[in-house]
Design an enzyme around this catalytic site. Structure first.
Site, mmCIF file in Angstrom:
data_model
loop_
_atom_site.group_PDB
_atom_site.id
_atom_site.type_symbol
_atom_site.label_atom_id
_atom_site.label_comp_id
_atom_site.label_asym_id
_atom_site.label_seq_id
_atom_site.Cartn_x
_atom_site.Cartn_y
_atom_site.Cartn_z
ATOM 1 N N ARG A 265 1.213 -7.919 -3.707
ATOM 2 C CA ARG A 265 -0.643 -8.241 -4.302
ATOM 3 C C ARG A 265 -1.462 -6.773 -3.804
ATOM 4 O O ARG A 265 -1.228 -6.354 -3.128
ATOM 5 C CB ARG A 265 -0.668 -9.399 -3.114
ATOM 6 N N GLU B 189 -8.056 -4.835 -11.277
ATOM 7 C CA GLU B 189 -7.303 -4.808 -11.802
ATOM 8 C C GLU B 189 -7.673 -4.440 -13.307
ATOM 9 O O GLU B 189 -8.599 -5.936 -13.495
ATOM 10 C CB GLU B 189 -5.972 -5.127 -11.812
ATOM 11 N N HIS C 91 0.867 -4.077 -13.375
ATOM 12 C CA HIS C 91 1.467 -5.192 -12.689
ATOM 13 C C HIS C 91 2.437 -6.026 -13.055
ATOM 14 O O HIS C 91 2.062 -7.072 -14.272
ATOM 15 C CB HIS C 91 -0.016 -6.200 -12.858
#
Length: 589
Positions: A243, A272, A294
């Site tokens: 995370r 993000e 990601h």
């Protein structure tokens, strides 16, 4: 084709709307018994216009399942998110409308672990920098010398499913594995050849490679910052596929610039996608960083796994069963609701209170749960068992969806043993018909049973007593009536500062003054006295009290303060001292 009911009547199949891509195998599962509509490319307005016709909605990350959309879905029974996070779903609104939200928290475990190892190798061998250099027409072999991972120490923070999988892969690469996770299952760690260390600080100093695999909760946010980075080897490299927000990006960037950290492999960021020229963007551009957008769960296999998982759960819910991974599924079944619901809330609060109040001590995994009074006559206590598992684990892991279907399995995976017992002793003289007692015991297999702790204030050995919490329900409101050795009476709701102190004049004033200085407002206060047996023991053996702000024969007490807002760790530390209290903890219930 419509289904046929047991009475011979034709009934329409439940309708499922899928506005995003789902794997063919997942679709096949649904199409066997449901009316499936794939409608890719719907605008929010189009989706809102048609959602009222559907019983289930399956999405990935692009579709925003808003409160307005859920309100319009008059027939909706389930929203399924094919993935881990449910950030794009208004779970609170879904719960309000009685719509179950499910996800797939385990479908991408292997993908995340493999991506971690991919970044580890890429950082070790300067793959990102070398690729960019070669594509720019350069040939810089001498500048791009890397390191081997064999014989190096991999330090893992968070030894859950992903962390354990990373450990097993790294073992195959010849790495030495250490980990810090106060809630890890020691048996699983040993089976994966992982040495558990007692503190994060000890882990950091030994790490050649550091990888994080914990959820982003209050205690892990910014857990790797400038002070932690300063204790690590100059040759250490850091990985994060968990995370964004657990690593202080500014501190990491400064450490890379200064050469006090050798490199980093980062897949997740505080925001993000990162904004141009922010810290995350500068971190991504750094030559010592290998960065990916990601991609931890982005494999063909992981996408297939999560699709099949959520489609299977949709089938279960539409056939009247409970799902495996519901974000908001009730712990309690409807027919048990009226009797058990207040006690479910109580036991969950007791579990959460245990984890937060006793967090400075060794986390215990053996619990006795005793039901007294009329509660002992219930046919099932499964919801109460599940509530305890949820309460104990939620403060330390926000990614567990615990209900009566999976509670026993999750407890087993975490090495938690819960012994339930019933006592028909009449408790009505106490003013209530039922009570619940939670007792956390030191496991006979625990290494701590073979050594004695020292009291920090008199340096004498002390017995590792059971940690006890008792509660009851009055007018559907849960109350805590015992906390450790102290008798009390408070409603476990809100933020509390719990202080242990000698029961002498002036302690309340000192604490109130300290909290006032930092702007912490006290909304309620109660003082908990020692249980009679413990009070007698204290009176007979507390001459040491005089050296610690008390007087001989003086009892201890708990000061339980209900406060408003967030209480930082430095605030509770400021309360401890000769003029203040012996211990202080913050719990949020």
């Amino acid at each position: 084709m419509p289904a046929t009911s047991s009475h011979g009547y034709s009934t329409p199949k439940p309708k499922v709307l899928i506005p995003e891509k789902v794997s063919p195998d997942g679709l096949a599962l649904l199409q066997a018994s449901l009316d499936v509509h794939e409608r890719k490319g719907l605008s929010p307005e189009d989706l809102l216009a048609i959602i009222g016709d559907y019983d289930a909605l399956i999405v990935r990350s692009e579709t925003k399942v808003t409160a307005a959309l859920l309100a319009a879905g008059k027939r909706l029974k389930v929203v399924a998110r094919a993935g881990v996070g449910v950030d794009n779903v208004d779970v609170q609104a879904a719960t309000k409308h009685g719509i179950i939200v499910v996800n797939s928290p385990v479908g991408n475990i292997n993908a995340a672990a493999e991506h971690t190892v991919a970044l580890l190798m890429a950082v070790a061998r300067n793959i990102g920098d070398a690729c960019a250099s070669l594509k720019a027409g350069k040939w810089e072999r001498s500048r791009l010398v890397g390191v081997e991972v064999k014989g190096k120490t991999l330090a893992i923070v968070g030894l859950g499913k992903v962390g354990l999988t990373v450990a097993r892969i790294a073992n195959g690469l010849g790495m030495d594995i250490i980990a810090y996770d106060p809630y890890a299952n020691p048996s699983l760690a040993a089976a994966a050849s992982v040495e558990l260390l007692p503190s994060l600080s000890e882990l950091l100093t030994d790490a050649d490679f550091l990888t994080l695999h914990t959820p982003l909760i209050a205690s892990t946010k910014g857990m790797i910052s400038a002070p932690e980075l300063a204790t690590m080897k100059r040759t250490a490299r850091i990985l994060n596929v968990a995370r964004g927000g657990m690593i202080d990006e500014t501190a990491l960037l400064e450490a890379l610039d200064a050469g006090t950290i050798a490199g980093a492999g980062i897949d997740v960021f505080t925001s993000e996608p990162p904004k141009p020229d922010d810290t995350a963007s500068r971190l991504i551009a750094h030559p010592k960083v290998v960065a990916t957008p990601h991609l931890g769960a982005s494999t063909v296999e992981a996408q297939e796994n999560v699709s099949i998982d959520v489609c299977t759960q949709v089938l279960s819910i539409l056939s009247g069963q409970l799902p495996r991974s519901a974000v908001n599924a009730p712990i309690i079944l409807p027919e048990e609701y009226r009797t058990l619901q207040p006690f479910v809330a109580l036991v969950e609060k007791m579990g959460s209170l245990y984890t937060q109040h006793y967090k400075s001590k060794t986390f215990r995994t053996t619990f006795d749960l005793v039901y007294e009074g009329s509660l002992a006559a219930l046919n099932t206590t499964k919801p109460l068992f599940a509530a305890l598992v949820k309460g104990v684990l939620t403060p330390i892991s926000d990614d567990l969806n615990i209900n009566i279907v999976n509670a026993e399995l999750i407890a087993k995976e975490r090495g938690i043993l819960i012994n339930e017992s019933r006592s028909r002793e009449n408790v009505e003289l106490e003013g209530y018909s039922s009570s619940v007692t939670l007792r956390a015991r030191v496991s006979p297999r625990s290494p701590s049973t073979s050594r004695q702790n020292k009291d920090p204030f008199n340096n004498k050995p002390v017995q590792q007593d059971d940690q006890i919490i008792t509660g009851f329900v009055s007018h559907n409101t849960p109350y805590i009536s015992r906390l450790g050795r102290f008798n009390t009476n408070f409603v476990p709701s809100g933020t509390f500062i719990i202080c242990r102190n000698y029961d002498s004049p002036g302690k309340i004033g000192v604490v109130g003054q300290q909290l006032g200085k930092v702007g912490v407002n006290i909304r309620s206060m109660s003082v908990a006295s020692l249980d009679k047996e413990d009070a007698d023991l204290d009176k007979n053996g507390s001459k040491e009290a005089t050296a610690n702000g008390g007087v001989e024969g003086q009892n201890e007490a708990l000061m339980i303060l209900g406060v408003e807002g967030t209480v930082e760790e430095h605030v509770t530390k400021s309360l401890v001292g000769d003029e203040g209290v012996l211990e202080a903890s913050v719990v949020v219930l």
